[in-house]
Design a protein around this motif. Structure first.
Motif, PDB file in Angstrom:
ATOM      1  N   LEU B  50      35.265 -24.694  21.121  1.00  0.00           N
ATOM      2  CA  LEU B  50      35.242 -23.649  20.102  1.00  0.00           C
ATOM      3  C   LEU B  50      35.155 -24.257  18.701  1.00  0.00           C
ATOM      4  N   GLU B  51      35.900 -25.337  18.497  1.00  0.00           N
ATOM      5  CA  GLU B  51      35.885 -25.996  17.194  1.00  0.00           C
ATOM      6  C   GLU B  51      34.497 -26.529  16.861  1.00  0.00           C
ATOM      7  N   ARG B  54      32.187 -23.708  16.071  1.00  0.00           N
ATOM      8  CA  ARG B  54      32.544 -23.101  14.781  1.00  0.00           C
ATOM      9  C   ARG B  54      32.010 -23.880  13.577  1.00  0.00           C
ATOM     10  N   LYS B  55      31.703 -25.141  13.799  1.00  0.00           N
ATOM     11  CA  LYS B  55      31.121 -25.928  12.718  1.00  0.00           C
ATOM     12  C   LYS B  55      29.794 -25.320  12.280  1.00  0.00           C
ATOM     13  N   TYR B  56      29.130 -24.690  13.215  1.00  0.00           N
ATOM     14  CA  TYR B  56      27.790 -24.181  12.937  1.00  0.00           C
ATOM     15  C   TYR B  56      27.715 -22.665  12.859  1.00  0.00           C
ATOM     16  N   VAL B  57      28.457 -22.027  13.748  1.00  0.00           N
ATOM     17  CA  VAL B  57      28.418 -20.564  13.792  1.00  0.00           C
ATOM     18  C   VAL B  57      29.856 -20.050  13.813  1.00  0.00           C
ATOM     19  N   HIS B  58      30.077 -18.957  13.127  1.00  0.00           N
ATOM     20  CA  HIS B  58      31.421 -18.414  13.190  1.00  0.00           C
ATOM     21  C   HIS B  58      31.568 -17.539  14.434  1.00  0.00           C
ATOM     22  N   VAL B  59      32.339 -18.003  15.369  1.00  0.00           N
ATOM     23  CA  VAL B  59      32.626 -17.170  16.552  1.00  0.00           C
ATOM     24  C   VAL B  59      34.133 -17.001  16.684  1.00  0.00           C
ATOM     25  N   ASP B  60      34.460 -15.893  17.254  1.00  0.00           N
ATOM     26  CA  ASP B  60      35.869 -15.568  17.417  1.00  0.00           C
ATOM     27  C   ASP B  60      36.392 -16.213  18.709  1.00  0.00           C
ATOM     28  N   GLN B  61      37.679 -16.488  18.745  1.00  0.00           N
ATOM     29  CA  GLN B  61      38.349 -17.047  19.930  1.00  0.00           C
ATOM     30  C   GLN B  61      38.006 -16.258  21.196  1.00  0.00           C
ATOM     31  N   GLN B  63      35.418 -14.705  21.864  1.00  0.00           N
ATOM     32  CA  GLN B  63      33.994 -14.671  22.206  1.00  0.00           C
ATOM     33  C   GLN B  63      33.546 -15.876  23.030  1.00  0.00           C
ATOM     34  N   ILE B  64      34.509 -16.692  23.393  1.00  0.00           N
ATOM     35  CA  ILE B  64      34.147 -17.850  24.214  1.00  0.00           C
ATOM     36  C   ILE B  64      34.873 -17.779  25.555  1.00  0.00           C
ATOM     37  N   LYS B  65      34.108 -17.949  26.618  1.00  0.00           N
ATOM     38  CA  LYS B  65      34.715 -17.884  27.945  1.00  0.00           C
ATOM     39  C   LYS B  65      34.361 -19.142  28.726  1.00  0.00           C
ATOM     40  N   VAL B  66      35.396 -19.826  29.211  1.00  0.00           N
ATOM     41  CA  VAL B  66      35.168 -21.004  30.038  1.00  0.00           C
ATOM     42  C   VAL B  66      35.657 -20.664  31.432  1.00  0.00           C
ATOM     43  N   HIS B  67      34.801 -20.883  32.396  1.00  0.00           N
ATOM     44  CA  HIS B  67      35.145 -20.476  33.742  1.00  0.00           C
ATOM     45  C   HIS B  67      34.760 -21.566  34.724  1.00  0.00           C
ATOM     46  N   ASP B  73      31.165 -27.375  48.091  1.00  0.00           N
ATOM     47  CA  ASP B  73      31.626 -28.652  47.524  1.00  0.00           C
ATOM     48  C   ASP B  73      31.283 -28.764  46.049  1.00  0.00           C
ATOM     49  N   CYS B  74      30.532 -27.776  45.562  1.00  0.00           N
ATOM     50  CA  CYS B  74      29.984 -27.869  44.220  1.00  0.00           C
ATOM     51  C   CYS B  74      30.835 -27.082  43.222  1.00  0.00           C
ATOM     52  N   GLU B  75      31.247 -27.739  42.148  1.00  0.00           N
ATOM     53  CA  GLU B  75      32.018 -27.047  41.128  1.00  0.00           C
ATOM     54  C   GLU B  75      31.126 -26.737  39.933  1.00  0.00           C
ATOM     55  N   VAL B  76      31.216 -25.517  39.459  1.00  0.00           N
ATOM     56  CA  VAL B  76      30.369 -25.101  38.346  1.00  0.00           C
ATOM     57  C   VAL B  76      31.240 -24.745  37.154  1.00  0.00           C
ATOM     58  N   LEU B  77      31.017 -25.445  36.049  1.00  0.00           N
ATOM     59  CA  LEU B  77      31.714 -25.115  34.816  1.00  0.00           C
ATOM     60  C   LEU B  77      30.803 -24.209  34.006  1.00  0.00           C
ATOM     61  N   GLU B  78      31.252 -22.992  33.815  1.00  0.00           N
ATOM     62  CA  GLU B  78      30.417 -22.018  33.128  1.00  0.00           C
ATOM     63  C   GLU B  78      30.975 -21.782  31.731  1.00  0.00           C
ATOM     64  N   LEU B  79      30.103 -21.903  30.736  1.00  0.00           N
ATOM     65  CA  LEU B  79      30.525 -21.728  29.356  1.00  0.00           C
ATOM     66  C   LEU B  79      29.723 -20.590  28.756  1.00  0.00           C
ATOM     67  N   ASN B  80      30.427 -19.616  28.262  1.00  0.00           N
ATOM     68  CA  ASN B  80      29.752 -18.415  27.787  1.00  0.00           C
ATOM     69  C   ASN B  80      30.193 -18.101  26.365  1.00  0.00           C
ATOM     70  N   ILE B  81      29.277 -18.248  25.421  1.00  0.00           N
ATOM     71  CA  ILE B  81      29.629 -17.963  24.029  1.00  0.00           C
ATOM     72  C   ILE B  81      28.784 -16.810  23.520  1.00  0.00           C
ATOM     73  N   THR B  82      29.438 -15.786  23.055  1.00  0.00           N
ATOM     74  CA  THR B  82      28.709 -14.664  22.485  1.00  0.00           C
ATOM     75  C   THR B  82      28.549 -14.913  20.982  1.00  0.00           C
ATOM     76  N   LEU B  83      27.316 -15.071  20.558  1.00  0.00           N
ATOM     77  CA  LEU B  83      27.076 -15.307  19.128  1.00  0.00           C
ATOM     78  C   LEU B  83      27.092 -13.979  18.382  1.00  0.00           C
ATOM     79  N   PRO B  84      27.595 -14.004  17.164  1.00  0.00           N
ATOM     80  CA  PRO B  84      27.655 -12.760  16.404  1.00  0.00           C
ATOM     81  C   PRO B  84      26.260 -12.304  15.953  1.00  0.00           C
ATOM     82  N   ASP B  85      26.166 -11.076  15.475  1.00  0.00           N
ATOM     83  CA  ASP B  85      24.885 -10.537  14.992  1.00  0.00           C
ATOM     84  C   ASP B  85      24.392 -11.328  13.784  1.00  0.00           C
ATOM     85  N   GLU B  86      23.095 -11.168  13.489  1.00  0.00           N
ATOM     86  CA  GLU B  86      22.457 -11.918  12.403  1.00  0.00           C
ATOM     87  C   GLU B  86      23.196 -11.755  11.062  1.00  0.00           C
TER      88      GLU B  86
END
Lengths: 270, 93
Positions: B50-51, B54-61, B63-67, B73-86
């Motif tokens: 998140l940090e 945030r250096k580049y885009v302002h996102v709220d806590q 708005q980020i989902k780590v799953h 046998d396969c582990e998937v790290l899913e990272l989901n960031i919702t970027l704010p409107d223009e």
């Protein structure tokens, strides 16, 4: 410093209060200053199982709310030295169990006792969460039956994530399995999950197997913890369980089928 | 019947206890959802990611989902960031 032990299960009716009563009594019998606390606010029953229901004046919530001090609320057991009971409130609601309040009472008890046994209510609501939050060790009471095993697994997850030890990144709560209401013949026949089946699914160490036994109901009728009926199967199983908890290495009894004669096998009901 | 039950209890069908065990193993594994092996670095990873973002885009806590998912046998790290409107993005520089 005292050890706080929660007796928990998730599911109701599996033997938490029976286990709490006998476990605490066993520790006290072996010379340890022990207090057993009923966390089931609104549905207290530990007093009945311990046979001290008519001696309740003040309760756990009174102490939390500073309406009574611990000395006034603790009931000294008349049969076993070193054993005290702190009953739950029958009238208040569970919201009265505040984290700060419970912590303060437990800290005070830790000063005066060697073992603090917390009898958890069923479920995963506030009462159950408060009972396990401050625990150092946990007795997870399970019956060899699908819903009980599943709920125990759920409780193990909560112990591993929502106890104080988990939150503070401390050494995790030490978990012990107590398999209650076990019927070796039925397990042998394939009609009941076996000890090994349950151990394989839950993956925690086995502290004791308590056989399904008429002695449990009989002793609860009388308000005597079943461990005091030491000639009964369930009573001696609890005795072994306490000794094992204290570090003795004892073989598990009541886990294999008693050999029957041929005639008994042919005509002996079930 | 009791007599015959005893004689023929080793039926070719699976015992009910075996069925119970199998059902439990499936449901318990599912419900654990990696409880025992859920890496404890996940919250820290989320914070640091998140940090950086945030250096580049302002996102709220929120708005980020780590799953972390496990598929065999396969582990998937899913990272989901919702970027704010223009227009919101214009707000920060």
């Amino acid at each position: 410093m005292a050890t706080v032990i929660v007796v928990t299960s998730g599911k109701g009716g599996v033997g938490k209060t029976t286990t709490s009563a006998s476990f605490a009594t066993g520790l006290a019998q072996r010379g340890y200053r022990t207090v057993v606390i009923d966390f089931d606010v609104g549905l207290r029953n530990l007093d009945l199982i311990m046979g001290c229901e008519r001696r309740v004046v003040y309760d756990f919530i009174n102490v939390i709310n500073n309406e009574a001090n611990l000395n006034q609320a603790l009931i000294r057991d008349k049969r076993v030295e070193n054993l005290y009971i702190l009953p739950a409130s029958q009238t208040r609601d569970k919201e009265a169990l505040t984290k700060d309040g419970v912590e303060r009472v437990l800290n005070e008890l830790r000063q005066n006792f060697e073992y603090v046994v917390c009898d958890s209510p069923a479920g995963i609501e506030r009462g159950a969460l408060m009972a396990l939050y401050f625990a150092d060790e946990a007795l997870v009471v399970t019956n060899p039956e699908v819903s009980s095993v599943r709920d125990s697994d759920r409780i193990l997850g909560i112990l591993a994530s929502r106890s104080r030890r988990a939150e503070q990144g401390d050494i995790p709560v030490k978990e012990h399995l107590v398999l209650a209401r076990y019927a070796p013949e039925r397990a042998h026949r394939g009609d009941m999950l076996s000890v090994d089946d349950v151990l394989e699914i839950l993956g925690i160490s086995l502290l004791g197997v308590i056989p399904e036994s008429p002695a449990v109901l009989q002793s609860s009728n009388a308000g005597v913890p079943v461990i005091l009926e030491d000639d009964s199967d369930a009573g001696s199983a609890y005795g072994d369980l306490v000794d094992r908890f204290l570090g003795k290495s004892l073989p598990h009894r009541f886990v294999t089928v008693q050999k029957k004669g041929l005639l008994q096998r042919l005509f002996g009901g079930s | 019947m009791g007599m015959f039950d005893n004689f023929f209890s080793r039926s070719p069908n699976k015992s009910t206890a075996a069925v119970a065990k199998e059902r439990l193993q499936i449901i318990v594994t599912h419900e654990r959802g990696g409880r025992h092996r859920s890496p404890d670095y996940l919250p820290a990873l989320k914070k640091e990611l998140l940090e950086v973002v945030r250096k580049y885009v302002h996102v709220d806590q929120s708005q980020i989902k780590v799953h972390l998912d496990r598929d065999g046998d396969c582990e998937v790290l899913e990272l989901n960031i919702t970027l704010p409107d223009e227009e919101q993005r214009m707000g920060v520089s």
